[in-house]
Design a protein around this motif. Structure first.
Motif, PDB file in Angstrom:
ATOM      1  N   VAL A  89       0.843  -1.200   0.000  1.00  0.00           N
ATOM      2  CA  VAL A  89       0.000   0.000   0.000  1.00  0.00           C
ATOM      3  C   VAL A  89       0.872   1.241   0.000  1.00  0.00           C
ATOM      4  CG1 VAL A  89      -1.544   1.385   1.431  1.00  0.00           C
ATOM      5  CG2 VAL A  89      -2.039  -1.034   1.062  1.00  0.00           C
ATOM      6  N   ALA A  90       1.925   1.215   0.817  1.00  0.00           N
ATOM      7  CA  ALA A  90       2.828   2.361   0.870  1.00  0.00           C
ATOM      8  C   ALA A  90       3.497   2.586  -0.480  1.00  0.00           C
ATOM      9  CB  ALA A  90       3.884   2.150   1.955  1.00  0.00           C
ATOM     10  N   ALA A  91       3.907   1.480  -1.109  1.00  0.00           N
ATOM     11  CA  ALA A  91       4.570   1.602  -2.412  1.00  0.00           C
ATOM     12  C   ALA A  91       3.610   2.150  -3.463  1.00  0.00           C
ATOM     13  CB  ALA A  91       5.122   0.242  -2.847  1.00  0.00           C
ATOM     14  N   ALA A  92       2.357   1.746  -3.370  1.00  0.00           N
ATOM     15  CA  ALA A  92       1.371   2.180  -4.362  1.00  0.00           C
ATOM     16  C   ALA A  92       1.085   3.669  -4.258  1.00  0.00           C
ATOM     17  CB  ALA A  92       0.076   1.388  -4.188  1.00  0.00           C
ATOM     18  N   HIS A  93       1.304   4.249  -3.090  1.00  0.00           N
ATOM     19  CA  HIS A  93       1.039   5.675  -2.914  1.00  0.00           C
ATOM     20  C   HIS A  93       1.877   6.528  -3.853  1.00  0.00           C
ATOM     21  CE1 HIS A  93      -1.990   6.124   0.036  1.00  0.00           C
ATOM     22  NE2 HIS A  93      -1.382   5.398   0.956  1.00  0.00           N
ATOM     23  N   GLY A  94       2.973   5.968  -4.341  1.00  0.00           N
ATOM     24  CA  GLY A  94       3.793   6.747  -5.247  1.00  0.00           C
ATOM     25  C   GLY A  94       3.378   6.611  -6.707  1.00  0.00           C
ATOM     26  N   VAL A  95       2.367   5.783  -6.966  1.00  0.00           N
ATOM     27  CA  VAL A  95       1.944   5.546  -8.344  1.00  0.00           C
ATOM     28  C   VAL A  95       0.537   6.111  -8.561  1.00  0.00           C
ATOM     29  CG1 VAL A  95       1.602   3.792 -10.112  1.00  0.00           C
ATOM     30  CG2 VAL A  95       3.290   3.425  -8.305  1.00  0.00           C
ATOM     31  N   PRO A  96       0.424   7.185  -9.346  1.00  0.00           N
ATOM     32  CA  PRO A  96      -0.866   7.869  -9.528  1.00  0.00           C
ATOM     33  C   PRO A  96      -1.998   6.926  -9.945  1.00  0.00           C
ATOM     34  CG  PRO A  96       0.908   9.099 -10.552  1.00  0.00           C
ATOM     35  CD  PRO A  96       1.505   7.814 -10.096  1.00  0.00           C
ATOM     36  N   ALA A  97      -1.693   6.001 -10.866  1.00  0.00           N
ATOM     37  CA  ALA A  97      -2.741   5.122 -11.376  1.00  0.00           C
ATOM     38  C   ALA A  97      -3.265   4.172 -10.307  1.00  0.00           C
ATOM     39  CB  ALA A  97      -2.216   4.314 -12.569  1.00  0.00           C
ATOM     40  N   PRO A 123      -6.887   5.379  -5.118  1.00  0.00           N
ATOM     41  CA  PRO A 123      -6.434   5.060  -3.774  1.00  0.00           C
ATOM     42  C   PRO A 123      -6.015   3.601  -3.633  1.00  0.00           C
ATOM     43  CG  PRO A 123      -8.811   5.037  -3.838  1.00  0.00           C
ATOM     44  CD  PRO A 123      -8.347   5.429  -5.221  1.00  0.00           C
ATOM     45  N   ALA A 124      -5.108   3.353  -2.691  1.00  0.00           N
ATOM     46  CA  ALA A 124      -4.676   1.991  -2.391  1.00  0.00           C
ATOM     47  C   ALA A 124      -5.292   1.551  -1.062  1.00  0.00           C
ATOM     48  CB  ALA A 124      -3.149   1.931  -2.310  1.00  0.00           C
ATOM     49  N   ARG A 125      -6.008   0.442  -1.121  1.00  0.00           N
ATOM     50  CA  ARG A 125      -6.634  -0.069   0.097  1.00  0.00           C
ATOM     51  C   ARG A 125      -6.138  -1.475   0.348  1.00  0.00           C
ATOM     52  NH1 ARG A 125     -10.589   2.446  -2.830  1.00  0.00           N
ATOM     53  NH2 ARG A 125     -11.619   4.236  -1.853  1.00  0.00           N
ATOM     54  N   SER A 126      -6.416  -1.984   1.540  1.00  0.00           N
ATOM     55  CA  SER A 126      -5.956  -3.327   1.845  1.00  0.00           C
ATOM     56  C   SER A 126      -7.061  -4.148   2.494  1.00  0.00           C
ATOM     57  CB  SER A 126      -4.733  -3.282   2.765  1.00  0.00           C
ATOM     58  OG  SER A 126      -5.112  -2.836   4.052  1.00  0.00           O
ATOM     59  N   ALA A 127      -6.943  -5.452   2.340  1.00  0.00           N
ATOM     60  CA  ALA A 127      -7.886  -6.388   2.943  1.00  0.00           C
ATOM     61  C   ALA A 127      -7.107  -7.578   3.473  1.00  0.00           C
ATOM     62  CB  ALA A 127      -8.919  -6.845   1.919  1.00  0.00           C
ATOM     63  N   ALA A 128      -7.517  -8.069   4.634  1.00  0.00           N
ATOM     64  CA  ALA A 128      -6.795  -9.189   5.254  1.00  0.00           C
ATOM     65  C   ALA A 128      -7.446 -10.525   4.912  1.00  0.00           C
ATOM     66  CB  ALA A 128      -6.739  -9.015   6.771  1.00  0.00           C
ATOM     67  N   THR A 129      -8.715 -10.489   4.536  1.00  0.00           N
ATOM     68  CA  THR A 129      -9.434 -11.740   4.266  1.00  0.00           C
ATOM     69  C   THR A 129     -10.251 -11.617   2.982  1.00  0.00           C
ATOM     70  OG1 THR A 129     -11.448 -11.075   5.426  1.00  0.00           O
ATOM     71  CG2 THR A 129      -9.695 -12.076   6.759  1.00  0.00           C
ATOM     72  N   ALA A 130     -10.709 -12.752   2.508  1.00  0.00           N
ATOM     73  CA  ALA A 130     -11.533 -12.768   1.301  1.00  0.00           C
ATOM     74  C   ALA A 130     -12.813 -11.967   1.526  1.00  0.00           C
ATOM     75  CB  ALA A 130     -11.878 -14.210   0.915  1.00  0.00           C
ATOM     76  N   GLU A 131     -13.354 -12.043   2.722  1.00  0.00           N
ATOM     77  CA  GLU A 131     -14.586 -11.329   3.031  1.00  0.00           C
ATOM     78  C   GLU A 131     -14.380  -9.825   2.913  1.00  0.00           C
ATOM     79  OE1 GLU A 131     -13.319 -13.861   4.807  1.00  0.00           O
ATOM     80  OE2 GLU A 131     -14.790 -15.320   4.097  1.00  0.00           O
ATOM     81  N   GLU A 132     -13.301  -9.332   3.538  1.00  0.00           N
ATOM     82  CA  GLU A 132     -12.997  -7.909   3.440  1.00  0.00           C
ATOM     83  C   GLU A 132     -12.784  -7.502   1.990  1.00  0.00           C
ATOM     84  OE1 GLU A 132     -10.349  -7.785   7.539  1.00  0.00           O
ATOM     85  OE2 GLU A 132      -9.834  -6.432   5.902  1.00  0.00           O
ATOM     86  N   LEU A 133     -12.120  -8.392   1.253  1.00  0.00           N
ATOM     87  CA  LEU A 133     -11.815  -8.075  -0.147  1.00  0.00           C
ATOM     88  C   LEU A 133     -13.077  -7.883  -0.979  1.00  0.00           C
ATOM     89  CD1 LEU A 133      -9.905  -7.807  -2.565  1.00  0.00           C
ATOM     90  CD2 LEU A 133      -9.951 -10.293  -2.771  1.00  0.00           C
ATOM     91  N   ILE A 134     -13.992  -8.841  -0.920  1.00  0.00           N
ATOM     92  CA  ILE A 134     -15.177  -8.715  -1.787  1.00  0.00           C
ATOM     93  C   ILE A 134     -16.024  -7.523  -1.375  1.00  0.00           C
ATOM     94  CG2 ILE A 134     -15.290 -11.142  -2.448  1.00  0.00           C
ATOM     95  CD1 ILE A 134     -17.575 -11.418  -0.369  1.00  0.00           C
ATOM     96  N   ALA A 135     -16.051  -7.220  -0.069  1.00  0.00           N
ATOM     97  CA  ALA A 135     -16.792  -6.045   0.377  1.00  0.00           C
ATOM     98  C   ALA A 135     -16.185  -4.782  -0.238  1.00  0.00           C
ATOM     99  CB  ALA A 135     -16.770  -5.947   1.901  1.00  0.00           C
ATOM    100  N   LEU A 136     -14.855  -4.716  -0.238  1.00  0.00           N
ATOM    101  CA  LEU A 136     -14.172  -3.547  -0.801  1.00  0.00           C
ATOM    102  C   LEU A 136     -14.348  -3.463  -2.313  1.00  0.00           C
ATOM    103  CD1 LEU A 136     -10.738  -3.023   0.993  1.00  0.00           C
ATOM    104  CD2 LEU A 136     -12.619  -1.415   0.739  1.00  0.00           C
ATOM    105  N   VAL A 137     -14.255  -4.605  -2.968  1.00  0.00           N
ATOM    106  CA  VAL A 137     -14.397  -4.621  -4.424  1.00  0.00           C
ATOM    107  C   VAL A 137     -15.785  -4.120  -4.805  1.00  0.00           C
ATOM    108  CG1 VAL A 137     -14.592  -6.104  -6.445  1.00  0.00           C
ATOM    109  CG2 VAL A 137     -12.721  -6.445  -4.846  1.00  0.00           C
ATOM    110  N   ARG A 138     -16.764  -4.596  -4.074  1.00  0.00           N
ATOM    111  CA  ARG A 138     -18.145  -4.199  -4.349  1.00  0.00           C
ATOM    112  C   ARG A 138     -18.312  -2.701  -4.157  1.00  0.00           C
ATOM    113  NH1 ARG A 138     -21.801  -8.080  -1.584  1.00  0.00           N
ATOM    114  NH2 ARG A 138     -22.141  -9.000  -3.643  1.00  0.00           N
ATOM    115  N   ARG A 139     -17.712  -2.146  -3.112  1.00  0.00           N
ATOM    116  CA  ARG A 139     -17.910  -0.733  -2.792  1.00  0.00           C
ATOM    117  C   ARG A 139     -17.099   0.191  -3.683  1.00  0.00           C
ATOM    118  NH1 ARG A 139     -16.319  -0.744   2.548  1.00  0.00           N
ATOM    119  NH2 ARG A 139     -15.181   1.113   1.918  1.00  0.00           N
TER     120      ARG A 139
END
Lengths: 211, 211
Positions: free
Chosen positions: B18-26, B29-45
């Motif tokens: 995530v920190a590394a992605a902050h330097g890449v405009p494209a 925003p960079a977000r993170s998820a620890a589990t599959a559940e968190e991931l699909i919730a984030l993808v959906r949103r």
DNA sequence: CCCGCCATAGCCCGGACGGGTGAACCCTGC
DNA sequence: GCAGGGTTCACCCGTCCGGGCTATGGCGGG
């Protein structure tokens, strides 16, 4: 032809078994070796009646250690220290004259049973290669019904470890206190003969306890 | 269709990427998820353009996570976070639309290269299942000559860990100082995306780096 | 020639780990 | 009913781990 040598990669396992053997007359003196090299030197010097050998011995490996012992012409009874399920190594071990296997968390009564039933009591007993099917089996006098292996909780904790989880995280996932996780961890370390979580995970993966 | 989501079991890996992605405009925003559940919730949103997915995701696993993302109809580019050699998981991942893989120790320049070459820059790009052989390959823009993987020393240290050796013991065996072993350990943890030695050993055994 | 990687090594530091021990509860089986 | 195993939790304590940082020397390629 007296005494026992415990050869295991983990100092904890060595010390525990040596201490347990002190209570069994037939297994005195009890010595320990950390490597195959130490083991063959000890076997040559002391001609033990029994050798307990780590199936996951680091370095040259348990199979090579066994081969070297046989190369010495020593007719000590060799019993592997292994977790049920490790057929790959154990199969080759029995074909090289190993008698069977015991879990790394053997206690005094189990050692005594082995000494009573499975050891030459004076007459050097042939290490019979069992002309019949040399199928692997646990040393007689084994544990009560359905023990050995890991319990459900211990397997869950081990799986968590393999995913890099801390004890606290594992506790959160399983709705347990961190202290409880640590208790399960300590017990599974003993059963597997592991010095730490890294080795426990390695043994678990290598023997198929976890995947 | 903007930004990146990093889904990995290790908080250290998530934070670093995530920190590394902050330097890449494209990739903002960079977000993170620890589990599959968190991931699909984030993808959906958030409808990210890119998802970086841990090939050894604990819980339901990476394959199931991928399947669920596809089930959402999201057409984010998915790139696996894995160590070269993990064909079993990766094969199934590409067949489910993953683009390729990156090692868990990706740095900013590599992320930038992926964003430049491998990302839809406005026009949502079909996640082509590559009608031809869906053979696995690393994401283009990969590392300099012969990097990635583990070095000889790192493999030796990893092997020592799998035998329950402490850093000091490994150092003694390899004729290194304990501090040097710790340096090798830190580096291999990064490369494998492991939180500790237990997970490093697990990844090493599962991917065949050690046996 | 300089850059990058590898290997080596040191220091600091907070937190996690692992061992020991004791204890309570529940369930099963003898 | 009691023993034994599994599960849960707690406390203490010393050690090791893992992260961050810096630095040096050797070796190879651009």
């Amino acid at each position: 032809m007296t005494g026992v040598i415990v050869c295991h990669g983990s100092a904890g396992v060595r010390d525990r078994i040596v201490a347990a053997a002190h209570g069994v007359p037939a297994l005195v003196p009890a010595r320990s070796a950390a490597t195959a090299e130490e083991l063959i030197a000890l076997v040559r010097r002391t001609s033990p009646a029994l050798v307990l050998l780590d199936a996951h011995l680091p370095g040259v490996g348990a199979i090579e250690a066994l081969r070297r012992i046989r190369g010495l012409g020593a007719d000590a009874t060799v019993i592997m220290l292994a977790v049920p399920g490790d057929e790959i190594t154990l199969d080759r071990a029995v074909s090289l004259g190993a008698r069977g296997y015991l879990p790394p968390d053997v206690d005094r009564s189990e050692l005594a049973a082995v000494a009573a039933h499975g050891l030459p009591t004076g007459v050097p007993q042939q290490t019979q290669r069992s002309a019949g099917g040399p199928t692997l089996q646990a040393v007689p006098g084994r544990r009560q019904p359905g023990t050995s292996e890991l319990t459900r909780r211990e397997l869950e904790v081990l799986a968590g470890m393999s995913h890099g989880r801390s004890n606290a995280q594992i506790g959160a996932e399983l709705f347990l206190s961190e202290d409880t996780v640590k208790t399960h961890a300590r017990r599974l370390f003993r059963k597997l003969g592991a010095a730490d979580r890294a080795q426990a995970v390695a043994i678990g993966l290598r023997t198929g306890l976890i995947s």
